[in-house]
Scaffold this motif. Structure first.
Motif, PDB file in Angstrom:
ATOM      1  N   ALA A 245      36.742  45.408  34.170  1.00 14.06           N
ATOM      2  CA  ALA A 245      37.986  46.057  33.746  1.00 14.06           C
ATOM      3  C   ALA A 245      38.974  46.168  34.908  1.00 14.06           C
ATOM      4  O   ALA A 245      40.160  45.835  34.767  1.00 14.06           O
ATOM      5  CB  ALA A 245      37.695  47.440  33.163  1.00 14.06           C
TER       6      ALA A 245
ATOM      7  N   LEU B 187      40.251  42.655  35.738  1.00 22.94           N
ATOM      8  CA  LEU B 187      41.199  42.177  34.727  1.00 22.94           C
ATOM      9  C   LEU B 187      42.581  42.779  34.958  1.00 22.94           C
ATOM     10  O   LEU B 187      43.592  42.082  34.933  1.00 22.94           O
ATOM     11  CB  LEU B 187      40.706  42.527  33.315  1.00 22.94           C
ATOM     12  CG  LEU B 187      39.580  41.695  32.752  1.00 22.94           C
ATOM     13  CD1 LEU B 187      39.056  42.328  31.454  1.00 22.94           C
ATOM     14  CD2 LEU B 187      40.025  40.269  32.494  1.00 22.94           C
ATOM     15  N   PHE B 188      42.594  44.081  35.182  1.00 20.76           N
ATOM     16  CA  PHE B 188      43.851  44.773  35.449  1.00 20.76           C
ATOM     17  C   PHE B 188      44.522  44.193  36.702  1.00 20.76           C
ATOM     18  O   PHE B 188      45.723  43.915  36.711  1.00 20.76           O
ATOM     19  CB  PHE B 188      43.597  46.276  35.612  1.00 20.76           C
ATOM     20  CG  PHE B 188      44.845  47.067  35.827  1.00 20.76           C
ATOM     21  CD1 PHE B 188      45.648  47.434  34.754  1.00 20.76           C
ATOM     22  CD2 PHE B 188      45.229  47.435  37.104  1.00 20.76           C
ATOM     23  CE1 PHE B 188      46.809  48.157  34.956  1.00 20.76           C
ATOM     24  CE2 PHE B 188      46.400  48.158  37.317  1.00 20.76           C
ATOM     25  CZ  PHE B 188      47.187  48.524  36.236  1.00 20.76           C
TER      26      PHE B 188
ATOM     27  N   CYS C  68      35.851  37.382  36.678  1.00 20.33           N
ATOM     28  CA  CYS C  68      35.666  38.143  35.432  1.00 20.33           C
ATOM     29  C   CYS C  68      34.797  37.381  34.433  1.00 20.33           C
ATOM     30  O   CYS C  68      33.928  37.973  33.787  1.00 20.33           O
ATOM     31  CB  CYS C  68      37.021  38.487  34.801  1.00 20.33           C
ATOM     32  SG  CYS C  68      37.931  39.763  35.687  1.00 20.33           S
TER      33      CYS C  68
ATOM     34  N   TYR D 247      43.838  39.605  26.797  1.00 24.19           N
ATOM     35  CA  TYR D 247      43.751  40.647  27.820  1.00 24.19           C
ATOM     36  C   TYR D 247      43.438  42.042  27.268  1.00 24.19           C
ATOM     37  O   TYR D 247      42.476  42.672  27.706  1.00 24.19           O
ATOM     38  CB  TYR D 247      45.017  40.661  28.684  1.00 24.19           C
ATOM     39  CG  TYR D 247      45.106  41.843  29.615  1.00 24.19           C
ATOM     40  CD1 TYR D 247      44.241  41.964  30.696  1.00 24.19           C
ATOM     41  CD2 TYR D 247      46.048  42.854  29.402  1.00 24.19           C
ATOM     42  CE1 TYR D 247      44.319  43.062  31.549  1.00 24.19           C
ATOM     43  CE2 TYR D 247      46.135  43.939  30.245  1.00 24.19           C
ATOM     44  CZ  TYR D 247      45.265  44.040  31.320  1.00 24.19           C
ATOM     45  OH  TYR D 247      45.338  45.125  32.154  1.00 24.19           O
TER      46      TYR D 247
ATOM     47  N   LEU E 151      39.889  43.856  27.978  1.00 27.53           N
ATOM     48  CA  LEU E 151      39.933  45.125  28.702  1.00 27.53           C
ATOM     49  C   LEU E 151      39.265  46.228  27.877  1.00 27.53           C
ATOM     50  O   LEU E 151      38.478  47.027  28.409  1.00 27.53           O
ATOM     51  CB  LEU E 151      41.375  45.492  29.044  1.00 27.53           C
ATOM     52  CG  LEU E 151      41.568  46.709  29.934  1.00 27.53           C
ATOM     53  CD1 LEU E 151      40.913  46.516  31.298  1.00 27.53           C
ATOM     54  CD2 LEU E 151      43.067  46.994  30.106  1.00 27.53           C
TER      55      LEU E 151
END
Length: 176
Positions: free
Chosen positions: A54, A57-58, A79, A153, A157
């Motif tokens: 997470a 990804l951010f 990821c 996305y 997430l």
């Protein structure tokens, strides 16, 4: 917009993996390896992997929005690798351990099952989305990559974050 030859050659593989992975997980989930020590140390590890996914990804989205394309690409590959590692550990845990029953009561129980079910369903849906996004980026089709990445996305997430939430909610009920 036309699909490139490079994209087309991966479409069958994406379709196959999008079907095979969830089916394999479902089948292996029911397989118990006899006389093997339960891998009870894995849930906090794969929950941590979800949390790290997470965060990355951010960070990857921040990177691409700030023109750091190479960093974005590297983070996205990490990821994908983390998600694959999670999957292997998750299956290994469930092949050596009995499923843990959630012990919460009242409204919290319904919240837990809503989060768990949405997490599971979206984790199946995210497989082809991630693979298609990745292939489009590899093919240099960034216009098409962006379109699907905008869908991929938030779902990815959500799956990563709810993986941590599910673990935190059920962890008190793991057998010791």
């Amino acid at each position: 917009m036309t699909t490139t030859t490079e994209e087309k050659k991966y479409n069958k593989l994406i379709l196959a993996l999008s079907i095979i992975i969830p089916l394999a997980v479902a089948v292996l989930f029911g397989v118990k390896i006899p006389n093997v020590e339960p891998l009870s140390f894995l849930p906090p590890i794969y929950a941590t992997i979800n949390g790290l996914t997470a965060v990355l990804l951010f960070t990857a989205v921040w990177a691409v929005k700030n023109g750091k394309r190479t960093l974005h690409e590297k983070l996205m590959k990490v990821c994908i690798g983390l998600s694959a590692a999670f999957l292997v550990m998750y299956v290994a845990y469930h092949m050596t351990s009995d499923s843990t029953v959630y012990g919460g009561e009242g409204v919290v129980r319904y919240v837990y099952y809503f989060i768990l079910i949405s997490h599971i369903l979206l984790s199946i849906i995210i497989i082809p989305l991630v693979l298609i996004s990745f292939v489009r980026a590899l093919a240099g089709r960034f216009d098409r990559h962006r379109k699907i990445a905008r869908i991929t996305y938030p779902i990815w997430l959500y799956v990563a974050v709810t993986g941590v939430v599910v673990y935190l909610m059920i962890s008190p009920y793991y057998a010791t």
